[in-house]
Design a protein around this motif. Structure first.
Motif, short mmCIF file in Angstrom:
data_model
loop_
_atom_site.label_atom_id
_atom_site.label_comp_id
_atom_site.label_asym_id
_atom_site.label_seq_id
_atom_site.Cartn_x
_atom_site.Cartn_y
_atom_site.Cartn_z
N GLY A 90 0.78 -1.23 0.00
CA GLY A 90 0.00 0.00 0.00
C GLY A 90 0.81 1.28 0.00
O GLY A 90 0.27 2.35 0.30
N LYS A 91 2.11 1.21 -0.33
CA LYS A 91 2.94 2.42 -0.36
C LYS A 91 4.13 2.18 -1.27
O LYS A 91 4.42 1.04 -1.65
N PRO A 92 4.88 3.27 -1.62
CA PRO A 92 6.07 3.09 -2.47
C PRO A 92 7.08 2.17 -1.79
O PRO A 92 7.13 2.05 -0.56
N PHE A 93 7.92 1.55 -2.60
CA PHE A 93 8.95 0.65 -2.09
C PHE A 93 9.87 1.43 -1.17
O PHE A 93 10.41 2.47 -1.56
N PRO A 94 10.07 0.98 0.07
CA PRO A 94 10.81 1.78 1.04
C PRO A 94 12.32 1.82 0.86
O PRO A 94 12.97 2.75 1.31
N PHE A 95 12.91 0.83 0.21
CA PHE A 95 14.36 0.78 0.07
C PHE A 95 14.76 1.48 -1.24
O PHE A 95 14.79 0.87 -2.29
N ARG A 96 15.08 2.75 -1.14
CA ARG A 96 15.26 3.58 -2.33
C ARG A 96 16.68 3.56 -2.88
O ARG A 96 16.89 3.94 -4.01
N GLY A 97 17.69 3.14 -2.14
CA GLY A 97 19.06 3.38 -2.54
C GLY A 97 19.78 2.25 -3.24
O GLY A 97 20.99 2.31 -3.35
N TYR A 98 19.11 1.23 -3.70
CA TYR A 98 19.82 0.11 -4.32
C TYR A 98 20.43 0.50 -5.66
O TYR A 98 19.78 1.09 -6.51
N GLU A 99 21.68 0.12 -5.85
CA GLU A 99 22.35 0.31 -7.14
C GLU A 99 21.97 -0.84 -8.06
O GLU A 99 21.77 -1.97 -7.61
N GLY A 100 21.86 -0.56 -9.32
CA GLY A 100 21.62 -1.63 -10.29
C GLY A 100 20.23 -2.22 -10.25
O GLY A 100 20.03 -3.36 -10.66
N ARG A 101 19.24 -1.46 -9.78
CA ARG A 101 17.86 -1.96 -9.73
C ARG A 101 17.38 -2.25 -11.14
O ARG A 101 17.57 -1.45 -12.05
N VAL A 102 16.76 -3.41 -11.32
CA VAL A 102 16.32 -3.82 -12.64
C VAL A 102 14.99 -4.56 -12.53
O VAL A 102 14.70 -5.17 -11.50
N ALA A 103 14.18 -4.45 -13.57
CA ALA A 103 12.93 -5.21 -13.66
C ALA A 103 13.16 -6.33 -14.66
O ALA A 103 13.56 -6.08 -15.80
N LEU A 104 12.94 -7.56 -14.23
CA LEU A 104 13.06 -8.72 -15.10
C LEU A 104 11.69 -8.95 -15.74
O LEU A 104 10.69 -9.13 -15.04
N ILE A 105 11.63 -8.92 -17.06
CA ILE A 105 10.38 -9.12 -17.78
C ILE A 105 10.37 -10.58 -18.24
O ILE A 105 11.25 -11.01 -18.99
N ILE A 106 9.37 -11.33 -17.78
CA ILE A 106 9.31 -12.76 -18.03
C ILE A 106 8.21 -13.08 -19.02
O ILE A 106 7.04 -12.71 -18.81
N GLU A 107 8.59 -13.75 -20.08
CA GLU A 107 7.62 -14.23 -21.06
C GLU A 107 7.23 -15.65 -20.65
O GLU A 107 8.09 -16.51 -20.45
N VAL A 108 5.94 -15.88 -20.52
CA VAL A 108 5.43 -17.17 -20.06
C VAL A 108 5.38 -18.15 -21.22
O VAL A 108 4.83 -17.85 -22.28
N GLU A 109 5.97 -19.31 -21.01
CA GLU A 109 5.97 -20.36 -22.02
C GLU A 109 5.00 -21.48 -21.69
O GLU A 109 4.53 -22.20 -22.56
N ARG A 110 4.71 -21.64 -20.39
CA ARG A 110 3.74 -22.64 -19.97
C ARG A 110 3.08 -22.16 -18.69
O ARG A 110 3.76 -21.71 -17.78
N GLU A 111 1.77 -22.25 -18.65
CA GLU A 111 1.02 -21.85 -17.46
C GLU A 111 -0.01 -22.92 -17.15
O GLU A 111 -0.64 -23.47 -18.04
N ARG A 112 -0.10 -23.24 -15.87
CA ARG A 112 -1.10 -24.21 -15.45
C ARG A 112 -1.78 -23.69 -14.18
O ARG A 112 -1.12 -23.47 -13.17
N TYR A 113 -3.06 -23.47 -14.28
CA TYR A 113 -3.86 -23.05 -13.13
C TYR A 113 -4.61 -24.28 -12.64
O TYR A 113 -5.18 -25.03 -13.43
N THR A 114 -4.61 -24.49 -11.33
CA THR A 114 -5.30 -25.65 -10.75
C THR A 114 -6.13 -25.20 -9.57
O THR A 114 -5.68 -24.41 -8.74
N LYS A 115 -7.32 -25.71 -9.49
CA LYS A 115 -8.18 -25.53 -8.32
C LYS A 115 -8.58 -26.93 -7.88
O LYS A 115 -9.38 -27.60 -8.53
N LEU A 116 -7.97 -27.41 -6.80
CA LEU A 116 -8.27 -28.75 -6.30
C LEU A 116 -9.62 -28.77 -5.59
O LEU A 116 -10.03 -27.77 -5.00
N PRO A 117 -10.31 -29.89 -5.61
CA PRO A 117 -11.67 -29.97 -5.03
C PRO A 117 -11.67 -30.17 -3.51
O PRO A 117 -12.34 -31.06 -2.99
N PHE A 118 -10.90 -29.36 -2.80
CA PHE A 118 -10.85 -29.44 -1.34
C PHE A 118 -11.30 -28.12 -0.77
O PHE A 118 -11.16 -27.06 -1.39
N GLU A 119 -11.81 -28.17 0.43
CA GLU A 119 -12.15 -26.94 1.16
C GLU A 119 -11.04 -26.65 2.14
O GLU A 119 -10.57 -27.53 2.86
#
Length: 139
Positions: free
Chosen positions: A105-134
């Motif tokens: 709920g707020k900006p990232f608090p650790f502002r001073g990191y050198e070399g900050r980078v965003a890794l952009i991930i292309e999805v090659e396989r995705e599996r969503y599962t909803k098991l029948p348990f409560e």
């Protein structure tokens, strides 16, 4: 080959659900760490520093895997395999701050990191599962 994320996977990814990111060490062994995740269309975003273990591992070998389990319903999960296809410098945290807002709920608090980078991930396989348990929450 990139895939389109399912509506169920997008819903889980868009909530403040932690993911476990697996990368490959130089000897080929897996390394896993919990991470925050953002989404840009069907691509995922993980922010880190270039010098971190996940930053170094994905620089050498871009293959990754992620798993996410719904906090409210742990029998609902998504498993993803993909690869880092882009590394965006983020020195001013313009990518990281919206992800931080999602989780805390707020900006990232650790502002001073050198070399900050965003890794952009292309999805090659995705599996969503909803098991029948409560889920029975602890008392």
């Amino acid at each position: 080959m990139a895939v389109t994320l399912s509506a169920e996977a997008k819903k889980l990814i868009d909530r403040p659900t932690f993911a476990h990111l697996a990368t490959l060490m130089p000897d080929g062994s897996p390394q896993s760490t919990p991470v925050w995740v953002g989404r840009e269309g069907d691509r995922l975003i993980i922010c880190t520093s270039e010098g971190s273990l996940k930053g170094r591992n994905t620089q050498r070998d871009p293959r990754v895997a992620l798993s996410m389990v719904d906090f409210e319903d742990p029998y609902s999960e998504v498993q993803i395999r993909g690869r880092v296809v882009e590394r965006r410098p983020d020195p001013e945290l313009r990518i990281m701050d919206p992800i931080s807002h999602k989780y805390v709920g707020k900006p990232f608090p650790f502002r001073g990191y050198e070399g900050r980078v965003a890794l952009i991930i292309e999805v090659e396989r995705e599996r969503y599962t909803k098991l029948p348990f409560e889920h029975t929450p602890p008392k």
